[in-house]
Design a protein around this motif. Structure first.
Motif, mmCIF file in Angstrom:
data_model
loop_
_atom_site.group_PDB
_atom_site.id
_atom_site.type_symbol
_atom_site.label_atom_id
_atom_site.label_comp_id
_atom_site.label_asym_id
_atom_site.label_seq_id
_atom_site.Cartn_x
_atom_site.Cartn_y
_atom_site.Cartn_z
ATOM 1 N N PRO A 58 0.812 -1.215 0.000
ATOM 2 C CA PRO A 58 0.000 0.000 0.000
ATOM 3 C C PRO A 58 0.849 1.270 0.000
ATOM 4 O O PRO A 58 0.327 2.363 -0.042
ATOM 5 N N SER A 59 2.178 1.112 0.052
ATOM 6 C CA SER A 59 3.060 2.259 0.110
ATOM 7 C C SER A 59 3.959 2.266 -1.125
ATOM 8 O O SER A 59 3.735 1.541 -2.092
ATOM 9 N N SER A 60 4.969 3.138 -1.133
ATOM 10 C CA SER A 60 5.950 3.183 -2.202
ATOM 11 C C SER A 60 7.262 3.671 -1.629
ATOM 12 O O SER A 60 7.296 4.307 -0.572
ATOM 13 N N VAL A 61 8.344 3.360 -2.319
ATOM 14 C CA VAL A 61 9.667 3.789 -1.863
ATOM 15 C C VAL A 61 10.358 4.524 -3.007
ATOM 16 O O VAL A 61 9.982 4.394 -4.175
ATOM 17 N N THR A 146 13.834 6.848 7.938
ATOM 18 C CA THR A 146 12.666 5.975 8.120
ATOM 19 C C THR A 146 12.269 5.902 9.593
ATOM 20 O O THR A 146 11.079 5.848 9.917
ATOM 21 N N ALA A 147 13.259 5.931 10.488
ATOM 22 C CA ALA A 147 12.955 5.904 11.918
ATOM 23 C C ALA A 147 12.218 7.170 12.335
ATOM 24 O O ALA A 147 11.240 7.112 13.102
ATOM 25 N N LEU A 148 12.665 8.323 11.833
ATOM 26 C CA LEU A 148 12.001 9.587 12.177
ATOM 27 C C LEU A 148 10.591 9.653 11.596
ATOM 28 O O LEU A 148 9.667 10.164 12.241
ATOM 29 N N VAL A 149 10.420 9.155 10.365
ATOM 30 C CA VAL A 149 9.077 9.113 9.777
ATOM 31 C C VAL A 149 8.172 8.216 10.614
ATOM 32 O O VAL A 149 7.011 8.562 10.893
ATOM 33 N N ALA A 150 8.703 7.080 11.043
ATOM 34 C CA ALA A 150 7.918 6.164 11.872
ATOM 35 C C ALA A 150 7.532 6.810 13.189
ATOM 36 O O ALA A 150 6.388 6.683 13.657
ATOM 37 N N ILE A 161 0.783 3.116 13.777
ATOM 38 C CA ILE A 161 1.930 2.259 14.112
ATOM 39 C C ILE A 161 2.173 1.176 13.053
ATOM 40 O O ILE A 161 3.336 0.949 12.661
ATOM 41 N N PRO A 162 1.144 0.483 12.546
ATOM 42 C CA PRO A 162 1.416 -0.484 11.467
ATOM 43 C C PRO A 162 2.052 0.161 10.239
ATOM 44 O O PRO A 162 2.959 -0.422 9.626
ATOM 45 N N ALA A 163 1.589 1.360 9.891
ATOM 46 C CA ALA A 163 2.179 2.074 8.747
ATOM 47 C C ALA A 163 3.618 2.459 9.041
ATOM 48 O O ALA A 163 4.479 2.410 8.149
ATOM 49 N N ALA A 164 3.893 2.825 10.284
ATOM 50 C CA ALA A 164 5.252 3.197 10.673
ATOM 51 C C ALA A 164 6.200 2.017 10.516
ATOM 52 O O ALA A 164 7.331 2.165 10.034
ATOM 53 N N LYS A 165 5.754 0.828 10.901
ATOM 54 C CA LYS A 165 6.584 -0.375 10.746
ATOM 55 C C LYS A 165 6.818 -0.684 9.269
ATOM 56 O O LYS A 165 7.925 -1.056 8.866
ATOM 57 N N LEU A 166 5.766 -0.518 8.469
ATOM 58 C CA LEU A 166 5.887 -0.786 7.034
ATOM 59 C C LEU A 166 6.905 0.142 6.390
ATOM 60 O O LEU A 166 7.697 -0.282 5.543
ATOM 61 N N HIS A 171 11.921 0.125 3.311
ATOM 62 C CA HIS A 171 13.080 0.892 2.853
ATOM 63 C C HIS A 171 14.406 0.181 3.070
ATOM 64 O O HIS A 171 15.465 0.763 2.802
ATOM 65 N N ILE A 172 14.379 -1.058 3.544
ATOM 66 C CA ILE A 172 15.643 -1.796 3.702
ATOM 67 C C ILE A 172 16.369 -1.953 2.361
ATOM 68 O O ILE A 172 17.584 -1.713 2.281
ATOM 69 N N PRO A 173 15.675 -2.329 1.264
ATOM 70 C CA PRO A 173 16.389 -2.378 -0.031
ATOM 71 C C PRO A 173 16.937 -1.015 -0.447
ATOM 72 O O PRO A 173 18.000 -0.941 -1.076
#
Length: 203
Positions: A58-61, A146-150, A161-166, A171-173
């Motif tokens: 449901p997201s994008s990178v 990504t941590a700050l966005v979360a 919170i689920p979106a924050a984990k996603l 973004h690991i790749p």
């Protein structure tokens, strides 16, 4: 990585705006005339790189290159990245104007942190050693962003919170790709324009 208008609580938006003003002020203070061309190039690189979105669930990178900006500009990365975010919000509707401050903090502050932690290291030793530290700094900046966005999402409500984990795991790749790109960019810069790192350490 762009948080949209209306997604965050008012305290988070206001706090982000105030922090962004402080960061931009620090950046403008450290931005001497010699580094304005580099700031312009890196701002444009961020603008173009983050326009290309890859859907994941449901997201994008997308690429950010904030680590590279921070390693080369120090605090001056703050206004450089802010300008890119502003243009994206105005012309393409990415993020939004009310969340421009918190988006700037989430992207530019990790860039500055990467410079603080790895800026001196990339200017030492051989160009290859500098490139390795640059790659680590590039990956670190994405992880911190990504941590700050979360955190921004989590502070605005438990439902985020689920979106924050996603956001983090998606973004690991990107961390790996940015590590490689930043490492090669630092390697090239070390060979052709090593004075950039001397100026970055003095910022």
């Amino acid at each position: 990585m762009h948080i949209v208008d209306g997604a965050l609580s008012n305290p988070v938006v206001i706090g982000g705006a105030l922090a962004a003003v402080g960061g931009i002020a620090m950046g403008l203070k450290s931005l001497d005339l010699d580094r304005i061309p580099a700031a312009g190039v890196l701002s444009a690189s961020f603008f173009v790189a983050s326009l290309i979105h890859v859907p994941i669930g449901p997201s994008s990178v997308h690429l950010i290159l904030n680590g590279l900006a921070g390693l080369l500009l120090g605090w001056a990365a703050f206004p450089a990245l802010f300008v890119g975010l502003l243009l994206q919000a105005v012309f393409f509707g990415f993020g939004g104007l009310t969340v421009l401050g918190i988006n700037a903090v989430n992207i530019a502050f990790p860039a500055v942190l990467a410079w603080m932690l790895f800026g001196r290291l990339i200017g030492r030793g051989s160009p290859v050693q500098g490139a390795i530290w640059g790659g680590i700094g590039g990956a670190f900046a994405i992880a911190a962003t990504t941590a700050l966005v979360a955190v921004s999402l989590a502070l605005s409500g438990k439902e985020f919170i689920p979106a924050a984990k996603l956001v983090f795991f998606a973004h690991i790749p990107v961390m790996v790709i940015e590590a490689v790109l930043t490492g090669f960019a630092i390697l090239l810069a070390r060979k052709v324009k090593p004075e950039l790192f001397l100026k970055g350490r003095a910022a």
